[in-house]
Design an enzyme around this catalytic site. Structure first.
Site, PDB file in Angstrom:
ATOM      1  N   CYS A 153       0.819  -1.222   0.000  1.00 40.39           N
ATOM      2  CA  CYS A 153       0.000   0.000   0.000  1.00 40.39           C
ATOM      3  C   CYS A 153       0.851   1.268   0.000  1.00 40.39           C
ATOM      4  CB  CYS A 153      -0.946   0.030   1.204  1.00 40.39           C
ATOM      5  SG  CYS A 153      -2.381  -0.993   0.979  1.00 40.39           S
TER       6      CYS A 153
ATOM      7  N   ARG B  68     -12.339   5.468  -3.460  1.00 37.43           N
ATOM      8  CA  ARG B  68     -11.406   4.462  -2.945  1.00 37.43           C
ATOM      9  C   ARG B  68     -11.672   3.132  -3.626  1.00 37.43           C
ATOM     10  NH1 ARG B  68      -8.455   5.882   1.515  1.00 37.43           N
ATOM     11  NH2 ARG B  68      -7.827   3.759   2.000  1.00 37.43           N
TER      12      ARG B  68
ATOM     13  N   HIS C 105      -3.406  -5.547   0.962  1.00 35.94           N
ATOM     14  CA  HIS C 105      -2.996  -5.354   2.347  1.00 35.94           C
ATOM     15  C   HIS C 105      -3.439  -6.528   3.206  1.00 35.94           C
ATOM     16  CE1 HIS C 105      -7.031  -3.309   3.206  1.00 35.94           C
ATOM     17  NE2 HIS C 105      -7.029  -4.422   3.877  1.00 35.94           N
TER      18      HIS C 105
END
Ligand code: ZN
Lengths: 464, 247
Positions: B94, B128, B195
């Site tokens: 990330c 997002r 992640h």
């Protein structure tokens, strides 16, 4: 004209509520949705009718229990209140609570409004409601899917209260919460735990707030109560715990919390440090509302946790303790509550990934799962179930549990029945949000059908 | 006994969403193979010595934390790049993946410089990119489906077309939601938006790093000598769910 629209909105809301109940739903959100459709300002109008004060309770952990304790104290004091139901803490749920509590003309019948809501929802709520008090329990990483990062959320709330007359009741032990008042300029009152026998010199549980919120330098701790809560200071800029207005001392957990809040000795029926904070926060807020110490003490001692936060259901000779977890802090609290309880137990871990559970299950890797290996936790067997039973089983495996001794089922019913057939009398069932309701239903059906694991009685659920 | 040390860079700043699951995974798998493995935390201001460590890991963080890390990396950046070119094993996730490029322009218009190892950049996108993700990568000359979860506001684009993305997106968004690329691979460095528990859910990727670490110590191991029963169950469970959903 306005009066007519209010009446129409309330009537529609009440009608939807009656219909939902007729269909067996609780009707905690839909009435609010429809009332707002009819009159978008309905919440603004109804909330103006609160006779005494409007209180908002927010924070990551403990807001539901804290709000429930406050509600119980207020009722014991003879007050009428509007209080939104757990799980209905967005704007529609809160509107629904007001609709249900008003008479059909939209006139208020309540002394207090007690509104529990998610952190990210506070700014929206403050646009429609003029609140007198805002209680913040703590800020932990949570709800990642919906809100993004914590800093942003804290910032939004700060901006929403900035310059308003709202008073803050804050956790002095949480560095993320306690510095909140400085920047917002609001009048603030703090609650805090004194040093006690349950503190630790180090906390592995959580890294939130390890950096100073004022200057960004690493902060130091004299001790931790739990997670990031404790006595801290910033060597760089001098930022430290604010002076507490409500001090909790002489904490005992056997396992239920006993504590003195500004000298008022309180005995509860709730275990664990997280509940110790819920009790302190509720007592502080109630005192601020001028409830007497005697009423506060009596109300807390008669308060019992409801709806599955930790609920015990016996099935035959098996004692099933049903617990909701939604983040690492809650899970860690549960695992540490096992310490030295002296009871052998099996664990059933049920992980779902519906939106209400959080679609991202990564958080289970932030749980100090390695604690399951400790002998003083007395865990005999572990069962994993739910939509992400594989993920939770993997976490258990990498915590060191032998992989051949982890029982996995995708199906919740199957997982529970397997665990009941094992010969442990005490079973802790740990669920995420959507798994909780399903699990509870399954347990109640087993209980009511007289299911007895000992007699190898065939479960009624397996019949088709 | 041969022992390994994995450096965890800025664990107090860059550790979002269960990133430490990757370290737990490498540590345990090495332990099960009969080796000792320690995780060494390197924080702001700490000295590094590449001779003392076998691998580097850095997770994700918020924008504020990312810029603190960037400042601290200034005096180490040349040495780190030299090691990466020499095949040092590195996993960046990330925010730390974004740091490998030239810059990250946030949605709020704040520009954060990157280490500039590779000619790519990241910028805030319209929304997002969140959800389960499946990526097809080449691992040990075989095709392998990497399964994970992504949640990033930054969209990453490669200027240098000779750069190799880590894999091809089968489900989900990846680097930017458009060109079906995910992450970057360069020698033994992997940068990715996946992640959380990337390695436990994808044991073949964990074993890739383990093989590299061992080879650098002159040890060869056969892959697949650990039983990945639960890993495979967890992978199948997520695959079944994800592949059913229309993208
Ligand atoms: Zn400071």
């Amino acid at each position: 004209m306005k009066q007519l629209r209010i009446m129409a909105a309330v009537l529609i809301g009440k009608a939807v509520l009656a219909l939902s109940r007729l269909w067996g739903n609780q009707g905690t959100v839909l009435p609010g949705y429809w009332a707002r459709k009819v009159y978008p300002s309905i919440l603004k109008e109804l909330s103006a009718g609160v006779k005494k004060e409007t209180v908002i309770v927010t924070g990551t952990n403990g807001k539901t229990t804290t709000a429930n304790i406050i509600a119980h104290i207020l009722r014991e004091n003879g007050e009428t209140i509007v209080h939104n139901a757990a799980g209905a803490n967005m704007i529609t749920g809160i509107t629904a609570a007001f609709v249900a509590a008003s008479d059909w003309k939209g006139r208020s019948r309540y002394d207090y409004a007690l509104l529990e809501t998610d952190e990210a929802n506070v700014p929206l709520l403050l646009e429609e409601i003029s609140a007198d008090l805002l209680l913040i329990t703590n800020f932990f990483r949570d709800q990642l899917d919906r809100f993004g990062e914590l800093d942003h959320t804290i910032d939004l709330i700060k901006r929403a209260v900035d310059g308003s007359a709202i008073k803050l009741i804050l956790n002095a032990d949480d560095p993320l919460v306690s510095c909140f008042a400085q920047e917002s300029g609001c009048e603030a009152y703090y609650f805090s735990y004194d040093a006690n026998a349950y503190d630790q010199n180090d906390s592995q549980e959580n890294r939130e707030g390890r950096y100073c919120m004022v200057c960004g330098a690493p902060i130091k701790y004299e001790f931790f109560h739990y997670a990031q809560l404790g006595k801290y200071y910033c060597p760089n800029c001098g930022n430290k715990n604010p002076q507490a207005d409500y001090r909790a001392s002489d904490l005992l957990m056997r396992p239920f919390v006993q504590v003195s809040v500004n000298g008022n000795r309180i005995q509860s029926n709730l275990p664990g440090y997280y509940n110790a904070y819920n009790i302190l926060a509720a007592a502080a807020l109630a005192d601020h509302l001028k409830i007497t110490p005697v009423i506060i003490r009596q109300a807390i001692s008669s308060f019992r946790s409801t709806s599955g936060r930790m609920e015990s259901i016996s099935v035959g000779d098996r004692e099933c303790v049903l617990t909701l977890v939604k983040n690492p802090a809650g899970f860690n609290q549960l695992l540490s509550a096992f310490a030295n309880d002296g009871q052998e137990k099996n664990l059933v871990l049920i992980l779902n990934d519906n939106p209400a559970d959080g679609r991202d299950v990564s958080w289970i890797w932030d749980v100090e799962m390695e604690n399951i290996m400790r002998e003083d936790r007395h865990i005999k067997k572990i069962y994993c179930a739910g939509q992400r039973s594989g993920d939770i089983a993997l976490r258990v495996k990498y915590a060191g549990w032998p992989q051949d001794e982890i029982s996995i089922a995708g199906d919740i019913k199957q997982g529970i029945e397997k665990s009941l057939r094992d010969n442990s009398e005490l079973i802790y069932i740990v669920c995420t949000y959507t798994a909780l309701f399903k699990t509870r239903k399954i347990l109640m059906r087993l209980k009511n059908s007289g299911y007895s694991p000992k007699n190898r009685y065939e479960s009624p659920l397996s019949e088709h | 006994m041969t022992s390994f040390i994995i450096a965890h860079l800025y664990p107090n700043l860059m550790n979002l969403y269960g990133d430490r699951g990757n370290l737990i995974c490498l540590q345990k798998r090495l332990e099960w193979l009969g080796y000792d493995c320690r995780v060494k935390s390197l924080d702001i201001g700490d000295e590094w010595n590449f001779a003392d460590v076998d691998m580097i890991f850095m997770g994700g963080g918020s924008d504020r934390e990312q810029s603190l890390v960037y400042d601290d990396l200034q005096c180490k950046k040349e040495e780190l790049w030299r090691e990466i070119k020499n095949g040092f094993p590195v996993l960046f996730i990330c925010g730390s993946y974004q740091l490998l490029g030239s810059y990250y322009l946030t949605g709020q218009g704040f520009k954060m410089e990157g280490l500039n190892y590779f000619d790519f950049f990241s910028e805030g996108g319209p929304k997002r990119l969140i959800g389960n993700i499946v990526v097809e990568v080449k691992n040990n000359n075989e095709t392998y489906q990497v399964i994970g979860f992504e949640n990033h506001g930054g969209y990453t684009y490669f200027n240098d077309t000779t750069l190799r993305p880590w894999g091809k997106v089968i489900k989900g968004h990846g680097n930017n939601g458009k060109d079906h690329t995910e992450g970057i691979i360069f020698n033994n460095l992997i940068g990715t938006y996946l992640h959380g528990p990337l390695l436990p859910k994808n044991p073949a990727v964990a074993d890739f790093f383990i093989r590299v670490m061992m080879a650098r110590k002159g040890i060869n191991i056969d892959s697949g000598c650990l039983t990945d029963k639960i890993e495979n169950y967890a992978r199948q469970q997520v695959l079944a769910k994800v592949m059913k959903i229309k993208s």
